[in-house]
Design an enzyme around this catalytic site. Structure first.
Site, PDB file in Angstrom:
ATOM      1  N   ARG A   1      -9.790  -3.540  -7.804  1.00 51.91           N
ATOM      2  CA  ARG A   1      -9.143  -3.312  -9.094  1.00 51.91           C
ATOM      3  C   ARG A   1      -7.667  -3.008  -8.985  1.00 51.91           C
ATOM      4  O   ARG A   1      -6.880  -3.483  -9.797  1.00 51.91           O
ATOM      5  CB  ARG A   1      -9.881  -2.247  -9.868  1.00 51.91           C
ATOM      6  CG  ARG A   1     -11.181  -2.843 -10.373  1.00 51.91           C
ATOM      7  CD  ARG A   1     -11.969  -1.891 -11.082  1.00 51.91           C
ATOM      8  NE  ARG A   1     -11.749  -0.576 -10.535  1.00 51.91           N
ATOM      9  CZ  ARG A   1     -12.247   0.491 -11.078  1.00 51.91           C
ATOM     10  NH1 ARG A   1     -12.945   0.382 -12.172  1.00 51.91           N
ATOM     11  NH2 ARG A   1     -12.036   1.657 -10.552  1.00 51.91           N
ATOM     12  N   THR A   2      -7.286  -2.235  -8.006  1.00 47.01           N
ATOM     13  CA  THR A   2      -5.847  -1.965  -7.854  1.00 47.01           C
ATOM     14  C   THR A   2      -5.124  -3.278  -7.538  1.00 47.01           C
ATOM     15  O   THR A   2      -4.043  -3.552  -8.049  1.00 47.01           O
ATOM     16  CB  THR A   2      -5.607  -0.922  -6.742  1.00 47.01           C
ATOM     17  OG1 THR A   2      -6.373   0.232  -7.052  1.00 47.01           O
ATOM     18  CG2 THR A   2      -4.153  -0.536  -6.646  1.00 47.01           C
TER      19      THR A   2
ATOM     20  N   LYS B   1      -5.990  -8.774  14.555  1.00 43.87           N
ATOM     21  CA  LYS B   1      -5.655  -9.242  15.910  1.00 43.87           C
ATOM     22  C   LYS B   1      -4.776  -8.213  16.622  1.00 43.87           C
ATOM     23  O   LYS B   1      -4.295  -8.460  17.714  1.00 43.87           O
ATOM     24  CB  LYS B   1      -4.914 -10.577  15.834  1.00 43.87           C
ATOM     25  CG  LYS B   1      -5.762 -11.695  15.247  1.00 43.87           C
ATOM     26  CD  LYS B   1      -4.919 -12.947  15.043  1.00 43.87           C
ATOM     27  CE  LYS B   1      -5.657 -13.943  14.164  1.00 43.87           C
ATOM     28  NZ  LYS B   1      -4.753 -14.704  13.318  1.00 43.87           N
TER      29      LYS B   1
ATOM     30  N   HIS C   1      -0.993   7.787  -3.871  1.00 40.80           N
ATOM     31  CA  HIS C   1      -1.329   6.624  -4.701  1.00 40.80           C
ATOM     32  C   HIS C   1      -0.417   6.700  -5.932  1.00 40.80           C
ATOM     33  O   HIS C   1      -0.864   6.976  -7.028  1.00 40.80           O
ATOM     34  CB  HIS C   1      -2.813   6.690  -5.089  1.00 40.80           C
ATOM     35  CG  HIS C   1      -3.351   5.426  -5.670  1.00 40.80           C
ATOM     36  ND1 HIS C   1      -2.604   4.277  -5.809  1.00 40.80           N
ATOM     37  CD2 HIS C   1      -4.582   5.128  -6.167  1.00 40.80           C
ATOM     38  CE1 HIS C   1      -3.359   3.332  -6.351  1.00 40.80           C
ATOM     39  NE2 HIS C   1      -4.560   3.832  -6.579  1.00 40.80           N
TER      40      HIS C   1
END
Lengths: 139, 302
Positions: B51-52, B80, B129
């Site tokens: 959703r973000t 990797k 956030h």
């Protein structure tokens, strides 16, 4: 107890009692060839007890590390038997590769080439936090 | 090159500016529909958060820009062994701006230190956030019409809830804001957050009883109480129901109080509350997209 005074070199004075060996190790003094004396629990008028390190050589000191471990320390530069410079240590604003972040979720745990940087976030409490994840440095 | 890693990097006046741009986008979407023509947003999501990511992508498309995205973290060069610093430098050659989500705390900061384009932190582990907080702030501004003189209640897990700490640090800067911190003893706000409030003289109260403080709240910000945060199941079972919001509990709340939640919710807000006009958590989602649009414009200097 008598310890000779030094002619040329550095005297680290007013070290927090008991921290002398830590300072010795973290400043890399164990790698030096010169004459060094570590005095533990020396009587002090100001502090009651203090540690002292005498280094009979003119070396470059990491004052960030010293300020972090013993913010009240004094660095005395001795030339020809005279104290020519006296520097008072204080908490450095930033520590680079001195302490390691112990937060397992921090990016520094997976990318080990990143420098370990801690910033002083609370002067009164001498608190340092990792600049990446803000975890508190463990003393 | 300006990046946004932590909400505290944005000043009060910058937040005001973002809020007013977001409101203008809402009022005049056509004015912004081609602002990002020819620009590319790279969404680098090293952990799944559909959703973000969709919110960032929708934001860029609505500005007329394009999106570069990787299929999954497993298919990226990080699998990797490429470093975040190298990834940031490589992506800087392809895109104009990066939105990065990473399970490791501090990874977006490392990206920002090495990229030659702006980096937006779209969530780094349990740490920051900032665009969630921007969504919360636009919701408060649109619903309450102000940031000052508000009594803001936080309820649930206040110890580990990063959205709570971020919103506190954003809101503590406004005059007349008071915090009411409702949580079980095991999940109270960390000491360093309270020390900051004390230092700045911001009033707050702590309680474990939501109902006793409900009538004084202008905003109730709910968070999830997770079972794994408790030491034993007995405590969890004893406490979990007291932090579930139901229409009955809302009866004593102000008629213009708003209920917020960063989502996803599990059971901490009963579905019956969704019909209450005070429920604003789905509006927060929409506001998040508008604030991401405003932030992209700001960081691209458009």
């Amino acid at each position: 107890m008598n310890i000779d005074s030094i002619k040329n070199g550095i005297v680290l004075d007013h070290l927090t009692p008991g921290k002398g060996m830590e300072v010795y190790r973290l400043l890399g003094l164990d790698h030096l060839d010169c004459h060094i004396a570590i005095i533990k629990n020396a009587p002090s008028r100001k502090m009651g007890k203090k540690d002292i390190i005498k280094i009979a050589d003119d070396i470059v000191l990491d004052t960030e590390v010293l300020g972090y471990i013993c913010p009240g320390a004094t660095v005395n530069i001795i030339k020809d038997g005279k104290n020519v410079e006296k520097k008072k240590m204080s908490l450095p604003e930033k520590l680079v590769n001195v302490v390691t972040c112990h937060n397992p979720r921090c990016i520094t745990t997976t990318e080990q080439e990143l420098p370990q940087i801690f910033a002083l976030t609370d002067h009164d409490r001498a608190e340092y936090r990792c600049i990446y994840c803000e975890t508190l440095a463990k003393n | 090159m300006r990046s946004v890693i932590d909400i505290k990097e944005l000043s009060v006046s910058e937040i005001d500016e973002l809020v007013s741009v977001a409101k203008d986008i809402i009022a005049n979407p056509e004015k912004y529909a081609h602002k990002c023509d020819g620009k590319k947003l790279a969404t680098l999501f090293f952990e799944p958060s559909t959703r973000t990511r969709l919110s960032f992508e929708a934001a860029m498309y609505e500005l007329g820009g394009n999106v570069l995205s990787m299929a999954s973290a497993a298919s990226s060069s990080a699998s990797k062994g490429e470093s975040v610093a190298d990834t940031a430098q490589v992506i800087s050659c392809y895109a104009d701006i990066i939105a990065m989500r990473h399970p490791k705390e501090g990874a977006p900061m490392v990206a920002a230190m090495n990229a030659s384009i702006p980096v937006i932190n779209a969530g780094d582990g349990g740490h920051n956030h900032p665009t969630q907080t921007l969504a919360d702030l636009l919701t408060i501004s649109r619903e309450k019409g102000r940031f000052d003189n508000l009594t803001v209640g936080f309820c649930g897990d206040l110890k580990f809830g990063r959205t709570v700490h971020s919103l506190i640090s954003a809101m503590e800067r406004y005059e007349g804001v008071k915090f009411v911190l409702v949580s079980p003893d095991e999940l109270t706000v960390p000491d360093y957050v309270k020390r900051e409030l004390d230092k700045k003289g911001v009033p707050y109260v702590e309680t474990s009883d939501l109902m006793s403080v409900m009538p004084e709240l202008d905003i109730l910000y709910m968070t999830r109480v997770q079972q794994e945060r408790f030491f034993n199941e007995e405590d969890y079972l004893r406490l979990k129901d007291s932090y579930i919001l139901t229409p009955e509990k809302l009866e004593s709340a102000k008629s213009d109080m708003i209920v917020m939640h960063p989502l996803p919710r599990v059971n901490e807000i009963s579905v019956a509350v969704d019909r209450d006009p005070r429920a604003c958590y789905f509006k927060q989602v929409l506001n998040g997209k508008y604030m991401r649009m405003a932030l992209i414009l700001k960081l691209l200097g458009l």
